[in-house]
Every structure is written in structure tokens, then in C-alpha cells.
Design a protein around this motif. Structure first.
Motif, PDB file in Angstrom:
ATOM      1  N   TYR A 195       0.839  -1.201   0.000  1.00 34.53           N
ATOM      2  CA  TYR A 195       0.000   0.000   0.000  1.00 34.53           C
ATOM      3  C   TYR A 195       0.872   1.249   0.000  1.00 34.53           C
ATOM      4  N   LEU A 196       1.248   1.694  -1.173  1.00 38.43           N
ATOM      5  CA  LEU A 196       2.085   2.882  -1.318  1.00 38.43           C
ATOM      6  C   LEU A 196       1.251   4.136  -1.096  1.00 38.43           C
ATOM      7  N   PRO A 197       1.680   5.053  -0.226  1.00 36.97           N
ATOM      8  CA  PRO A 197       0.934   6.305  -0.059  1.00 36.97           C
ATOM      9  C   PRO A 197       1.046   7.166  -1.315  1.00 36.97           C
ATOM     10  N   ASN A 218       6.418  -6.551  -2.158  1.00 38.02           N
ATOM     11  CA  ASN A 218       5.462  -5.669  -2.821  1.00 38.02           C
ATOM     12  C   ASN A 218       4.839  -6.426  -3.982  1.00 38.02           C
ATOM     13  N   SER A 219       3.881  -5.796  -4.656  1.00 35.98           N
ATOM     14  CA  SER A 219       3.264  -6.399  -5.831  1.00 35.98           C
ATOM     15  C   SER A 219       2.591  -5.308  -6.649  1.00 35.98           C
ATOM     16  N   ILE A 220       2.071  -5.697  -7.793  1.00 34.29           N
ATOM     17  CA  ILE A 220       1.325  -4.735  -8.619  1.00 34.29           C
ATOM     18  C   ILE A 220      -0.180  -4.840  -8.360  1.00 34.29           C
ATOM     19  N   SER A 221      -0.561  -5.494  -7.265  1.00 37.07           N
ATOM     20  CA  SER A 221      -1.971  -5.786  -7.016  1.00 37.07           C
ATOM     21  C   SER A 221      -2.772  -4.629  -6.452  1.00 37.07           C
ATOM     22  N   LYS A 222      -2.171  -3.800  -5.623  1.00 37.49           N
ATOM     23  CA  LYS A 222      -2.941  -2.816  -4.865  1.00 37.49           C
ATOM     24  C   LYS A 222      -2.818  -1.412  -5.465  1.00 37.49           C
ATOM     25  N   THR A 223      -1.712  -0.749  -5.180  1.00 35.29           N
ATOM     26  CA  THR A 223      -1.508   0.610  -5.675  1.00 35.29           C
ATOM     27  C   THR A 223      -1.450   0.648  -7.195  1.00 35.29           C
ATOM     28  N   TYR A 224      -0.915  -0.421  -7.802  1.00 38.41           N
ATOM     29  CA  TYR A 224      -0.754  -0.439  -9.256  1.00 38.41           C
ATOM     30  C   TYR A 224      -1.964  -1.033  -9.973  1.00 38.41           C
ATOM     31  N   VAL A 274       0.180   5.214 -14.222  1.00 37.97           N
ATOM     32  CA  VAL A 274      -0.655   4.384 -13.349  1.00 37.97           C
ATOM     33  C   VAL A 274      -0.894   5.091 -12.019  1.00 37.97           C
ATOM     34  N   LEU A 275       0.165   5.677 -11.452  1.00 36.41           N
ATOM     35  CA  LEU A 275       0.032   6.336 -10.154  1.00 36.41           C
ATOM     36  C   LEU A 275      -0.710   7.666 -10.262  1.00 36.41           C
ATOM     37  N   GLU A 276      -0.594   8.333 -11.396  1.00 35.06           N
ATOM     38  CA  GLU A 276      -1.380   9.556 -11.604  1.00 35.06           C
ATOM     39  C   GLU A 276      -2.872   9.228 -11.586  1.00 35.06           C
ATOM     40  N   ARG A 277      -3.238   8.148 -12.266  1.00 35.25           N
ATOM     41  CA  ARG A 277      -4.632   7.692 -12.252  1.00 35.25           C
ATOM     42  C   ARG A 277      -5.051   7.327 -10.832  1.00 35.25           C
ATOM     43  N   ALA A 278      -4.186   6.591 -10.127  1.00 29.99           N
ATOM     44  CA  ALA A 278      -4.502   6.155  -8.766  1.00 29.99           C
ATOM     45  C   ALA A 278      -4.693   7.342  -7.836  1.00 29.99           C
TER      46      ALA A 278
END
Length: 376
Positions: A195-197, A218-224, A274-278
Motif C-alpha cells: 500500500y504505497l501512499p 510488494n506487488s502490482i496488485s494494490k496501488t498499481y 498508473v500512479l497519476e490515475r490512482a
């Protein structure tokens, strides 16, 4: 070997397919393959053409060079060769603990957090002491308690940052104190960091950059936003430890698969997009969640720092009725939450607020309705 039932996962296994309004999940609104491919200038045409021609052999056993290169960019002190692909972060935690812990070892675990981080060491025969989180401390544990818990034979400290299910974040300053304590007894630190802030104001650092015996999973499952392909990783500065993990991978995993690896590398290649969308989803939905909490007298919350999980307190609900409340909410309103007793915190519930806006608004509205109906 006898495993304790995994509370959160067992709940979802039983109930999530019954939901019409799901506000329980912790992924930021999942991306489709079409959306992932759209990050490419050619909308993924070259990528898909390559996939059509690719032989679906075992592929790169530890993760492709493209995947490892992208993961390495997330760290300052972890070389590419010390990054191993895994079956999600759960797989990374599993092999890390299996590689480090045996009968009689002493482990300290942030509690409650992700259940795997304390019940899996117990299953392997470790003595596990809990480092308790405190609601009055913004769901963080206290450093002084860790100092009391640590022993000369402490082998591993297990952390979850940001934390499941509360969303609480340990700052780099806080973690540096944890590192100091771990170093004093030569203990490893495992930190599940899925869970990346996403707010840029929150200081954050992976444990693998802060400590020579730190292990980041880590993984690409949550924040990504791509849980549908099961790709995670373990990262550490410690070359010898990484070699131990390699041995365990050969017994448990072999590889993550050609297609999954390629999509994961593509997602991370476009992590800025991806993070901009998130960020947009988290910012917008967190404001909706806060507005609901502030106008709903039957709940309260320590708000998360722009991560995709939140933990609500039911002010007038009998804690012993938490699971019954959640089951009846699902049956009568179609709304899925995760009752807090599944995290050993009855009287609360996890709300995954980073679904689409319509689902979130409807779920919160129906939750408010049922809070009053259930009390009758």
C-alpha cells in the motif's frame, strides 16, 4: 503443521460473490488489459504482437530483465540481481518467512496487520510477540514497546507499511528507530509494502533502502491496480539472503509465467501514468469517504494517508455483533465490507473506498441506512 484460518481471505472467499455493491476490496479500482495497453503510444499493438509470437515456456525464472529493471527503479540501494519475482506479495512474504524462521526462533510482529506476517511464523514454530497498534496513536505502535519486546535472540521483525487494515503509515524517521533496535540484536526486518501512499506530502521509504538487513515485499496488485496477474517481488540489499530465497523459489514457485511477467513489466514501465490515475481516484474518493464520516454520527475514523484501505469504527454497535452486522448488511442491502473481527478488531470494519465513485457512494448510503435498521 496446522495453519490458522486466514480471517480476511476466508471472509472474502465465502461472501464476495454474493455482493452487488463491493466496498471491501483494497485494490485501487482495477485496470483492464485494454487500459494497460493504452499507456503505450501504439495502444499496445507491438506488445500484443510480441505476445502472440512468444513461446509460453517457463520464461525468465526469477523475473525478466525488463521486470527486474523496472522494480529496481523503486529502490535506491537494491541491485537488480537482488530482486526476485513472486506470486504476489503473499508469495514474497511466504518465502521470506520460510527462509528465515524455524522452530524456536523469536519474531516480533506489528499486530494486528496482515495476518500472514504473524500466523505464518507461528506455524513454523516461532515464538511470536505482538507489537500492538494503538488507535489513539493514529493506529501506529509505540517505539518504547518494541524496545521492551526485543530480545538478544530476536531474528525477525514483521511490519506492514502502509498497514492493513488501517492504512497507517510509518514514516522514515519512525522506521529509522525500528532499524536501530533491529540492528542492536542483528535482526532482520520484513516489511510488506503493497500500500504505497499516494499523496506526495507523506514521507515514505521502503525498508530495503533503510537497512542492510531489510526485506521489502510488494506487488502490482494494490496501488498499481492489477491484482488479476499474480506478480509481486522480494527486494533486499543482502545478497546471501537473496540466494536463500532463490532456493525456496525452486521448491515453491519456479516462475511467475511469461504473460504475467510481461504485463507486470509494462505496468511498472508506465508507473507514472498508473500512479497519476490512482492519485485521482484516491483523492476524489477519500473526500467522499470523509464527507460521509463527518455527517454520519454512528461512525468515526482515523483517516488513512492516501492509501487504498480505511478502517471505520461503529460507535454504537456491540463489538460481539460485528460479523453478524456485516452478514446481515450483505444479505439485506447487498453491500460487502470486511468486519473488523477478521482482523482481531471487533467493532470496526475495513472499507476499500477506492472502487468506482458510484459504487462507493451507493455503498456508504446503504451502510448508513442499515446502521439504523440494525439497531431497531
Amino acid at each position: 503443521m496446522e495453519l490458522v484460518q486466514f480471517g480476511c481471505e476466508d471472509w472474502l472467499n465465502v461472501w464476495e460473490k454474493s455482493a452487488t455493491i463491493d466496498i471491501a476490496q483494497s485494490t485501487i479500482d482495477s485496470l483492464s488489459l485494454e487500459e494497460v495497453l493504452a499507456f503505450e503510444e501504439d495502444n499496445g499493438e507491438a506488445f500484443m504482437l510480441q505476445m502472440m509470437k512468444e513461446k509460453f515456456s517457463y520464461g525468465w525464472i526469477e523475473g525478466s530483465p525488463a521486470f527486474k529493471s523496472e522494480v529496481a527503479k523503486l529502490y535506491k540501494r537494491v541491485p537488480e540481481d537482488n530482486i526476485l519475482s513472486t506470486n504476489g506479495a503473499t508469495g514474497a512474504n511466504f518465502l521470506t518467512i520460510l527462509g528465515l524462521i524455524g522452530q524456536g526462533d523469536h519474531v516480533i510482529a506489528q499486530y494486528p496487520s496482515y495476518q500472514q506476517l504473524y500466523d505464518w511464523p507461528k506455524t513454523l514454530g516461532a515464538q511470536v510477540d505482538y507489537w500492538h497498534i494503538k488507535e489513539e496513536n493514529n493506529w501506529l505502535p509505540q517505539i518504547e514497546e518494541l524496545r521492551r519486546l526485543v530480545k538478544s535472540n530476536t531474528k525477525l521483525i514483521c511490519l506492514n507499511n502502509a498497514a492493513q487494515p488501517t492504512g497507517a503509515i510509518m514514516s522514515p524517521k519512525f522506521l529509522s528507530e525500528v532499524v536501530e533496535i533491529a540492528r542492536s540484536v542483528d535482526a532482520y526486518i520484513l516489511c510488506d509494502e503493497v500500500y504505497l501512499p499516494l499523496d506526495e506530502e507523506t514521507p515514505y521509504s521502503p525498508i530495503a533502502d533503510l537497512y542492510e538487513k531489510g526485506i521489502s515485499t510488494n506487488s502490482i496488485s494494490k496501488t498499481y491496480s492489477v491484482p488479476g496477474i499474480r506478480v509481486g517481488w522480494v527486494a533486499t540489499q543482502d545478497r546471501d539472503l537473496c540466494n536463500e530465497f532463490r532456493k525456496i523459489r525452486d521448491y515453491t514457485l519456479i516462475c511467475t509465467g511469461v504473460f504475467d511477467d510481461a504485463v507486470a513489466a509494462l505496468v511498472l514501465k508506465h508507473k507514472d501514468k498508473v500512479l497519476e490515475r490512482a492519485r485521482k481516484i484516491v483523492k476524489g474518493n477519500l473526500s467522499i469517504l470523509k464527507e460521509w464520516v463527518e455527517n454520519e454520527p454512528l461512525v468515526s475514523m482515523v483517516y488513512p494517508n492516501a492509501v487504498s484501505v480505511s478502517f471505520v469504527k461503529f460507535e454504537e454497535l456491540d463489538p460481539t455483533k460485528t460479523e453478524d452486522f456485516a452478514i446481515q448488511l450483505l444479505r439485506e442491502k447487498g453491500v460487502l465490507i470486511i468486519p473488523g473481527n477478521r482482523f482481531d478488531l471487533p467493532g470496526y470494519a475495513r472499507i476499500g473506498y477506492c472502487t468506482d465513485e458510484t459504487t462507493l457512494r451507493q455503498g456508504l448510503k446503504l451502510l448508513s441506512e442499515f446502521l439504523r435498521e440494525y439497531q431497531v
